[in-house]
Design a protein around this motif. Structure first.
Motif, PDB file in Angstrom:
ATOM      1  N   THR A   1       0.846  -1.182   0.000  1.00 23.32           N
ATOM      2  CA  THR A   1       0.000   0.000   0.000  1.00 23.32           C
ATOM      3  C   THR A   1       0.880   1.228   0.000  1.00 23.32           C
ATOM      4  O   THR A   1       1.782   1.353   0.811  1.00 23.32           O
ATOM      5  CB  THR A   1      -0.915  -0.002   1.235  1.00 23.32           C
ATOM      6  N   VAL A   2       0.608   2.150  -0.893  1.00 21.42           N
ATOM      7  CA  VAL A   2       1.405   3.350  -1.026  1.00 21.42           C
ATOM      8  C   VAL A   2       0.905   4.413  -0.071  1.00 21.42           C
ATOM      9  O   VAL A   2      -0.286   4.597   0.117  1.00 21.42           O
ATOM     10  CB  VAL A   2       1.322   3.874  -2.474  1.00 21.42           C
ATOM     11  N   GLY A   3       1.830   5.153   0.550  1.00 21.32           N
ATOM     12  CA  GLY A   3       1.451   6.355   1.261  1.00 21.32           C
ATOM     13  C   GLY A   3       1.249   6.197   2.751  1.00 21.32           C
ATOM     14  O   GLY A   3       0.871   7.148   3.406  1.00 21.32           O
ATOM     15  N   HIS A   4       1.508   5.053   3.332  1.00 21.02           N
ATOM     16  CA  HIS A   4       1.339   4.908   4.765  1.00 21.02           C
ATOM     17  C   HIS A   4       2.332   5.814   5.483  1.00 21.02           C
ATOM     18  O   HIS A   4       3.494   5.920   5.112  1.00 21.02           O
ATOM     19  CB  HIS A   4       1.562   3.446   5.179  1.00 21.02           C
ATOM     20  N   GLY A   5       1.868   6.474   6.526  1.00 19.44           N
ATOM     21  CA  GLY A   5       2.692   7.432   7.232  1.00 19.44           C
ATOM     22  C   GLY A   5       2.267   8.847   6.903  1.00 19.44           C
ATOM     23  O   GLY A   5       2.399   9.744   7.708  1.00 19.44           O
ATOM     24  N   LEU A 133     -12.845 -17.913   4.913  1.00 19.91           N
ATOM     25  CA  LEU A 133     -11.929 -17.155   4.058  1.00 19.91           C
ATOM     26  C   LEU A 133     -10.550 -17.796   4.156  1.00 19.91           C
ATOM     27  O   LEU A 133      -9.956 -17.848   5.233  1.00 19.91           O
ATOM     28  CB  LEU A 133     -11.874 -15.695   4.507  1.00 19.91           C
ATOM     29  N   GLU A 134     -10.024 -18.285   3.029  1.00 21.29           N
ATOM     30  CA  GLU A 134      -8.714 -18.939   3.033  1.00 21.29           C
ATOM     31  C   GLU A 134      -7.589 -17.932   2.827  1.00 21.29           C
ATOM     32  O   GLU A 134      -6.605 -17.917   3.561  1.00 21.29           O
ATOM     33  CB  GLU A 134      -8.665 -20.016   1.953  1.00 21.29           C
ATOM     34  N   THR A 135      -7.697 -17.091   1.802  1.00 25.70           N
ATOM     35  CA  THR A 135      -6.694 -16.063   1.532  1.00 25.70           C
ATOM     36  C   THR A 135      -7.406 -14.800   1.073  1.00 25.70           C
ATOM     37  O   THR A 135      -8.531 -14.851   0.579  1.00 25.70           O
ATOM     38  CB  THR A 135      -5.695 -16.500   0.441  1.00 25.70           C
ATOM     39  N   ASN A 136      -6.724 -13.666   1.232  1.00 21.85           N
ATOM     40  CA  ASN A 136      -7.321 -12.405   0.784  1.00 21.85           C
ATOM     41  C   ASN A 136      -6.208 -11.419   0.440  1.00 21.85           C
ATOM     42  O   ASN A 136      -5.909 -10.507   1.215  1.00 21.85           O
ATOM     43  CB  ASN A 136      -8.241 -11.820   1.855  1.00 21.85           C
ATOM     44  N   ALA A 137      -5.588 -11.602  -0.707  1.00 19.20           N
ATOM     45  CA  ALA A 137      -4.529 -10.695  -1.147  1.00 19.20           C
ATOM     46  C   ALA A 137      -5.148  -9.433  -1.731  1.00 19.20           C
ATOM     47  O   ALA A 137      -6.204  -9.479  -2.360  1.00 19.20           O
ATOM     48  CB  ALA A 137      -3.662 -11.386  -2.199  1.00 19.20           C
ATOM     49  N   SER A 138      -4.496  -8.288  -1.508  1.00 16.34           N
ATOM     50  CA  SER A 138      -4.989  -7.031  -2.082  1.00 16.34           C
ATOM     51  C   SER A 138      -3.811  -6.157  -2.491  1.00 16.34           C
ATOM     52  O   SER A 138      -2.753  -6.195  -1.857  1.00 16.34           O
ATOM     53  CB  SER A 138      -5.878  -6.283  -1.093  1.00 16.34           C
ATOM     54  N   THR A 139      -3.984  -5.401  -3.566  1.00 16.31           N
ATOM     55  CA  THR A 139      -2.965  -4.472  -4.051  1.00 16.31           C
ATOM     56  C   THR A 139      -3.643  -3.150  -4.415  1.00 16.31           C
ATOM     57  O   THR A 139      -4.809  -3.126  -4.818  1.00 16.31           O
ATOM     58  CB  THR A 139      -2.242  -5.024  -5.293  1.00 16.31           C
ATOM     59  N   ASP A 140      -2.905  -2.046  -4.261  1.00 13.52           N
ATOM     60  CA  ASP A 140      -3.408  -0.714  -4.586  1.00 13.52           C
ATOM     61  C   ASP A 140      -2.631  -0.145  -5.767  1.00 13.52           C
ATOM     62  O   ASP A 140      -1.406  -0.261  -5.818  1.00 13.52           O
ATOM     63  CB  ASP A 140      -3.266   0.233  -3.397  1.00 13.52           C
ATOM     64  N   THR A 141      -3.348   0.484  -6.700  1.00 15.36           N
ATOM     65  CA  THR A 141      -2.732   1.139  -7.854  1.00 15.36           C
ATOM     66  C   THR A 141      -3.257   2.568  -7.950  1.00 15.36           C
ATOM     67  O   THR A 141      -4.459   2.776  -8.131  1.00 15.36           O
ATOM     68  CB  THR A 141      -3.054   0.380  -9.154  1.00 15.36           C
ATOM     69  N   THR A 142      -2.361   3.538  -7.806  1.00 13.56           N
ATOM     70  CA  THR A 142      -2.748   4.947  -7.879  1.00 13.56           C
ATOM     71  C   THR A 142      -3.071   5.317  -9.318  1.00 13.56           C
ATOM     72  O   THR A 142      -2.317   5.009 -10.235  1.00 13.56           O
ATOM     73  CB  THR A 142      -1.622   5.840  -7.347  1.00 13.56           C
ATOM     74  N   LYS A 143      -4.201   6.021  -9.514  1.00 12.91           N
ATOM     75  CA  LYS A 143      -4.647   6.422 -10.846  1.00 12.91           C
ATOM     76  C   LYS A 143      -4.656   7.933 -11.039  1.00 12.91           C
ATOM     77  O   LYS A 143      -4.336   8.427 -12.121  1.00 12.91           O
ATOM     78  CB  LYS A 143      -6.051   5.866 -11.115  1.00 12.91           C
ATOM     79  N   LEU A 144      -5.054   8.682 -10.020  1.00 12.28           N
ATOM     80  CA  LEU A 144      -5.161  10.135 -10.118  1.00 12.28           C
ATOM     81  C   LEU A 144      -4.804  10.766  -8.782  1.00 12.28           C
ATOM     82  O   LEU A 144      -4.998  10.152  -7.716  1.00 12.28           O
ATOM     83  CB  LEU A 144      -6.582  10.560 -10.496  1.00 12.28           C
ATOM     84  N   LEU A 145      -4.309  12.010  -8.832  1.00  7.09           N
ATOM     85  CA  LEU A 145      -4.064  12.795  -7.633  1.00  7.09           C
ATOM     86  C   LEU A 145      -4.719  14.159  -7.794  1.00  7.09           C
ATOM     87  O   LEU A 145      -4.730  14.722  -8.890  1.00  7.09           O
ATOM     88  CB  LEU A 145      -2.560  12.980  -7.385  1.00  7.09           C
TER      89      LEU A 145
END
Length: 345
Positions: A1-5, A133-145
């Protein structure tokens, strides 16, 4: 995840990204013709003294579907009915009795329903079903700012790949409803069906499972989300990651801000070294002054005095450089935020 902090608050639905409309599975909203309705019977009803009778007054269609529902993976399965109101008049709230398998199955409450509304009504526990629930992978992709009220607002797509295991120990098949906790700006694939509960304003994924069967199902979910960042707390590495998949104009702006942020970080890194040197020189000055006082009585403090003067000059130079580095770091951080402010829509 992008932007933590640097994040401010939790993620919510994006108003700029159009990923999907989970609420589109809802039927068209019913329209009420009026607040009061008149019901008449085709023939009189004969009641004995002090007697009562159940009188049917609804002639329109009600579709009821026997299901099992899960509020979340791992929770207990509930026996339920998915009701669709196909009539033209509003149904008032009240109790509802469920008859199945040749007898009474349970009773529950029916919320007020406008024409074409849908509702999931739970009336018991289904002990024959399990969903985990066996697995739950997630990814984030930034599109706009965007830059709004001093905050950098990130619009991104979060992709989920939840994998579920289901077991039905019953001798009859089941339509399993799993309530989805995603925002309405989402696309969900991999279920046998998506249904809507007008009362809860929430969609459910439907998995069909046969008698005494085990199966594994995976959903592919894309959510259009947004979150805010404090631009003053974003470093060059975080800005670089945010810029990776942006449109060309936005990418250029964010990369310029990242370059300025890197220059500020370099100067802050140098600040740490200069401050450490200043502390060492200050300690040396204190030591030399004590040494000079001790030697002044014998008249042999000249060499120590020269060293003391040199240390004081070095301290003065370091103090000046520290102030310069602080000013340069602050100026570049300020310019980085000013560059990001160009993202205002």
């Amino acid at each position: 995840t992008v932007g933590h902090g640097g994040g401010v608050g939790a993620a919510g639905p994006s108003s700029l990204l159009s990923v999907g409309n989970l609420a589109s599975v809802a039927p068209a909203e019913g329209v009420e013709a009026g607040a009061m309705f008149r019901y008449t019977l085709k023939q009189p009803v004969d009641l004995r003294a002090h007697g009562s009778a159940l009188v049917p007054f609804l002639g329109d269609g009600i579709v009821a579907r026997r299901i099992a529902t899960f509020s979340a993976p791992g929770a207990s399965a509930r026996s339920a009915v998915h009701v669709t109101h196909q009539g033209t008049q509003t149904l008032p709230p009240g109790t509802i009795s469920v008859f199945a398998d040749g007898g009474f199955a349970g009773e529950s409450a029916l919320a007020r329903m406008k024409p074409r509304d849908t509702q999931v009504i739970e009336f018991g526990v289904d002990l024959d079903l399990e969903l985990a629930l066996e697995t739950n992978a997630s990814t984030d992709t930034t599109k706009l700012l965007t830059f709004v009220k001093g905050k950098l607002v990130e619009h991104f797509v979060r992709r989920h790949r939840p994998a579920y295991s289901l077991e039905n120990r019953s001798g009859s098949g089941r339509d399993v409803f799993l309530r989805l906790g995603y925002v309405n700006n989402a696309k969900v694939e991999g279920a046998d069906e998506l249904v809507w509960d007008s009362s809860a304003q929430r969609a459910s994924a439907v998995f069909k499972i046969g008698p005494r069967q085990k199966l594994r199902r995976t959903l592919d979910v894309h959510e259009g989300l947004t979150r805010s960042h404090d631009p003053k707390r974003l470093g060059s590495a975080q800005l670089g990651k945010l810029a990776a998949r942006l449109p060309a104009r936005q990418k250029s702006i964010v990369e310029r801000a990242a370059s300025l942020a890197l220059e500020a970080e370099v100067r802050r890194g140098a600040l740490g070294k200069r401050r450490a040197e200043y502390r060492d020189v200050s300690s040396e000055i204190v030591r030399l002054r004590e040494h000079a006082r001790a030697l002044s009585r014998s008249g042999s403090a000249e060499a120590v005095a020269r060293r003391l003067l040199a240390a004081e000059d070095a301290a003065k130079s370091l103090k000046k450089r520290i102030a310069e580095l602080e000013a340069e770091a602050q100026a570049r951080s300020r310019r980085a935020v000013e560059a990001l402010s160009e993202l205002r829509r």
